[in-house]
Write a protein that holds these residues in place. Structure first.
Motif, PDB file in Angstrom:
ATOM      1  N   SER A  68       0.736  -1.219   0.189  1.00  0.00           N
ATOM      2  CA  SER A  68       0.218  -0.039  -0.045  1.00  0.00           C
ATOM      3  C   SER A  68       1.176   1.777   0.192  1.00  0.00           C
ATOM      4  O   SER A  68       1.995   1.515   0.876  1.00  0.00           O
ATOM      5  N   SER A  69       0.242   2.195  -0.717  1.00  0.00           N
ATOM      6  CA  SER A  69       0.828   3.467  -0.549  1.00  0.00           C
ATOM      7  C   SER A  69       0.672   4.426   0.277  1.00  0.00           C
ATOM      8  O   SER A  69       1.516   5.571   0.985  1.00  0.00           O
ATOM      9  N   GLU A  70      -0.236   3.812   1.679  1.00  0.00           N
ATOM     10  CA  GLU A  70      -0.115   4.668   2.994  1.00  0.00           C
ATOM     11  C   GLU A  70      -0.244   3.741   3.977  1.00  0.00           C
ATOM     12  O   GLU A  70      -0.169   3.386   4.108  1.00  0.00           O
TER      13      GLU A  70
END
Length: 127
Positions: A68-70
């Motif tokens: 995930s990018s977060e």
């Protein structure tokens, strides 16, 4: 898990408002198999970081999720749900492993102590 040309006909009967998301990969065949990963940790202090999931079937075939990018935040005994996607499907999962990283170049390495984890298919909810 709906074909893009048919999603509206399939979702509208469920009532309004309808939530839909479309997640594709950047490579052919472009489809993604999505899962919700639910994790409960028992670290005394809060941890923030990224999870990568690897699943395996009986034949030893493995597939790894995209990270995930977060960052997710993990607190002791609090459930965290993460949407994760795989470029292909594994029907009968026999083994699962997680990799946790803070992506920090400097500082101490952090561990995530997992008390419980569940993986549920979004595309095939009966699994």
């Amino acid at each position: 898990g709906y074909h893009a040309d048919r999603w509206k006909k399939l979702l509208i009967p469920y009532g309004s408002p309808t939530k839909a998301y479309f997640d594709t990969s950047g490579k052919d065949p472009f489809c993604m198999y999505n899962y919700v990963l639910e994790i409960i940790t028992w670290n005394k202090s809060t941890r923030s970081g990224f999870i990568k999931v690897k699943i395996m079937d009986n034949a030893g075939n493995t597939i790894e999720s995209q990270m995930s990018s977060e960052a997710s935040t993990f607190q002791q005994y609090k459930s965290v749900k993460i949407l994760t996607g795989f470029p292909r499907d594994i029907e009968k999962i026999v083994k699962m492993s997680l990799t946790f990283t803070t992506k920090a170049l400097i500082g101490p390495r952090r561990k995530l102590k997992v008390l419980q984890m569940k993986l549920k298919s979004v595309n095939n909810p009966t699994r």
